[in-house]
Design a protein around this motif. Structure first.
Motif, mmCIF file in Angstrom:
data_model
loop_
_atom_site.group_PDB
_atom_site.id
_atom_site.type_symbol
_atom_site.label_atom_id
_atom_site.label_comp_id
_atom_site.label_asym_id
_atom_site.label_seq_id
_atom_site.Cartn_x
_atom_site.Cartn_y
_atom_site.Cartn_z
ATOM 1 N N LEU A 1 -20.474 -42.716 25.835
ATOM 2 C CA LEU A 1 -19.583 -42.363 26.929
ATOM 3 C C LEU A 1 -18.520 -41.367 26.475
ATOM 4 C CD1 LEU A 1 -18.949 -45.928 28.422
ATOM 5 C CD2 LEU A 1 -20.580 -44.208 29.240
ATOM 6 N N ALA A 2 -18.076 -40.532 27.406
ATOM 7 C CA ALA A 2 -16.971 -39.604 27.112
ATOM 8 C C ALA A 2 -15.682 -40.399 26.972
ATOM 9 C CB ALA A 2 -16.846 -38.578 28.226
ATOM 10 N N GLN A 3 -14.812 -39.943 26.071
ATOM 11 C CA GLN A 3 -13.534 -40.610 25.853
ATOM 12 C C GLN A 3 -12.419 -39.580 25.723
ATOM 13 O OE1 GLN A 3 -13.346 -44.126 23.130
ATOM 14 N NE2 GLN A 3 -15.383 -43.455 22.470
ATOM 15 N N ASP A 4 -11.208 -40.002 26.083
ATOM 16 C CA ASP A 4 -10.019 -39.177 25.894
ATOM 17 C C ASP A 4 -9.003 -39.965 25.087
ATOM 18 O OD1 ASP A 4 -10.771 -36.878 27.460
ATOM 19 O OD2 ASP A 4 -10.506 -38.126 29.230
ATOM 20 N N GLY A 5 -8.221 -39.260 24.304
ATOM 21 C CA GLY A 5 -7.191 -39.924 23.509
ATOM 22 C C GLY A 5 -6.115 -38.945 23.078
ATOM 23 N N SER A 6 -5.094 -39.465 22.433
ATOM 24 C CA SER A 6 -4.006 -38.619 21.952
ATOM 25 C C SER A 6 -3.495 -39.148 20.625
ATOM 26 C CB SER A 6 -2.866 -38.566 22.980
ATOM 27 O OG SER A 6 -2.325 -39.856 23.189
ATOM 28 N N ALA A 7 -2.888 -38.266 19.873
ATOM 29 C CA ALA A 7 -2.329 -38.637 18.573
ATOM 30 C C ALA A 7 -1.264 -37.618 18.211
ATOM 31 C CB ALA A 7 -3.432 -38.666 17.499
ATOM 32 N N SER A 8 -0.575 -37.876 17.135
ATOM 33 C CA SER A 8 0.425 -36.920 16.644
ATOM 34 C C SER A 8 0.441 -36.970 15.124
ATOM 35 C CB SER A 8 1.812 -37.236 17.210
ATOM 36 O OG SER A 8 2.236 -38.523 16.810
ATOM 37 N N PHE A 9 0.863 -35.876 14.518
ATOM 38 C CA PHE A 9 0.969 -35.829 13.066
ATOM 39 C C PHE A 9 2.067 -34.845 12.688
ATOM 40 C CE2 PHE A 9 -1.949 -32.478 14.222
ATOM 41 C CZ PHE A 9 -1.623 -31.427 13.373
ATOM 42 N N LYS A 10 2.445 -34.871 11.435
ATOM 43 C CA LYS A 10 3.473 -33.960 10.950
ATOM 44 C C LYS A 10 2.851 -32.911 10.039
ATOM 45 C CE LYS A 10 7.783 -36.546 11.341
ATOM 46 N NZ LYS A 10 8.991 -36.996 10.638
ATOM 47 N N PHE A 11 3.247 -31.670 10.256
ATOM 48 C CA PHE A 11 2.812 -30.571 9.412
ATOM 49 C C PHE A 11 4.054 -29.846 8.907
ATOM 50 C CE2 PHE A 11 1.527 -26.070 8.944
ATOM 51 C CZ PHE A 11 0.562 -26.227 7.951
ATOM 52 N N LYS A 12 4.293 -29.935 7.610
ATOM 53 C CA LYS A 12 5.497 -29.340 7.011
ATOM 54 C C LYS A 12 6.759 -29.817 7.735
ATOM 55 C CE LYS A 12 3.149 -25.188 5.326
ATOM 56 N NZ LYS A 12 3.088 -23.707 5.338
ATOM 57 N N ASN A 13 6.835 -31.163 7.903
ATOM 58 C CA ASN A 13 7.974 -31.810 8.576
ATOM 59 C C ASN A 13 8.139 -31.377 10.024
ATOM 60 O OD1 ASN A 13 8.791 -33.300 6.270
ATOM 61 N ND2 ASN A 13 9.788 -31.458 5.441
ATOM 62 N N HIS A 14 7.052 -30.895 10.628
ATOM 63 C CA HIS A 14 7.089 -30.439 12.013
ATOM 64 C C HIS A 14 6.099 -31.267 12.821
ATOM 65 C CE1 HIS A 14 7.894 -27.588 15.208
ATOM 66 N NE2 HIS A 14 6.594 -27.522 15.441
#
Length: 323
Positions: free
Chosen positions: A39-52
């Protein structure tokens, strides 16, 4: 061959084994079901790149060769644009600002997926915030947080759909309602009735040009009189590739030899006056309507495309692809 770069494109080939590992890693980050591949799925996440901080929006789809995944990178700090940075002409920007100053009616932003509708919608919200108005947005998902805007995220799994949230929002006495997208007739009917009863409603719609917004609403079962009484303006837009500023077209390392870097907006801005509204009926003739709109001062995609080519912001071959 694994690790080989496809010529002329910034695409890296990977083995199927590594592909599965990468997909699983992102699905875990986004809180998606790693065991579900049908099945198709949607999601979200976040991460830091060079404190950004960087936000991710992920979507998977099952294919006969395995799962396909699309990732959208959202920069909360630099991703939000203002109206004057999108690329409208000064005269059209002034007209858009004036229209957003209204306190009743419906304003639509139309175009296909990936045409920058959400960017324009957020620019409008940024303009409206801090004016002492009760502005409520309904989004799927909320991509950028904006101060002074009450943002509500759609969650269909628990019944928080666009029409359901919209019904409840009306009890909160909003001045302005921003709807991420009108997808169905229920949402369309509530949105237009809200615009009729003292609210400014701003939303997006999937149509090929400004005039087709009317036929799309009619297809959704909206009565022509309701469209005449509520619809104030339609902004139809596309994004086309922008000529590389470094090489001006032939290709260089900055644009990876493509001749293009970045994108520029191509748009139609349609304001409805009494004459245009009089042409709206259940069997509206879109050719006649568009001819009247052009006579009334609207510039269509072809006219705006010609200006972009003359200014060497894009090429004739690029805008030729736009219907």
């Amino acid at each position: 061959m694994e690790g080989e770069l496809c010529k002329g494109l910034n695409i890296k080939k990977i083995s199927k084994r590594r592909h599965l590992k990468i997909i699983s890693k992102y699905k875990i980050m986004a809180g998606m079901d790693i065991a579900e591949r049908r099945l198709a799925q949607d999601g979200s996440a976040s991460f830091k790149f060079k404190n950004h901080a960087v936000d991710l929006r992920l979507s998977t789809a099952p294919t006969i060769e395995g799962e396909s995944m699309v990732l959208r990178l959202l920069d909360p700090d630099s991703g939000l644009k203002t109206l004057n940075s999108i690329g409208f002409s000064k005269s059209d920007e002034a007209r858009i600002r004036k229209m957003l100053g209204k306190r009743q009616g419906l304003i639509l932003v139309t175009g296909p997926t990936g045409s920058g509708k959400s960017t324009t919608l957020y620019a409008a919200m940024d303009l409206l915030r801090g004016k002492g108005l009760n502005t409520i947005s309904i989004e799927d998902p909320v991509e950028y947080r904006i101060d002074d805007i009450k943002q509500i995220e759609v969650n269909e799994q628990i019944g928080n759909t666009f029409p359901e949230i919209l019904r409840h929002v009306l009890r909160h006495d909003p001045d302005i309602i921003v709807i991420g997208e009108i997808r169905d007739s229920k949402t369309a009917k509530i949105a237009l009735k809200s615009a009729l009863t003292g609210h400014l409603v701003i939303s997006t719609l999937h149509t090929q040009d400004a005039a087709h917004a009317i036929s799309r609403l009619l297809e959704m079962g909206i009565e022509s009189y309701l469209i005449r009484d509520t619809l104030k303006a339609v902004l139809a837009q596309r994004l086309v590739r922008k000529v590389c500023n470094t090489c001006k077209g032939p290709g260089c390392s900055a644009c990876k030899s493509s001749g293009f870097k970045g994108r520029v907006i191509l748009y139609e801005w349609l304001e409805l006056d009494k004459n245009l509204k009089s042409l709206i009926n259940q069997e509206v003739n879109l050719s006649k309507f568009k001819a009247a709109a052009l006579k009334n001062g609207m510039q269509d995609f072809a006219q705006n495309a010609s200006k972009l080519v003359d200014r060497q912001l894009t090429t004739a071959s690029e805008v030729y692809l736009v219907d």
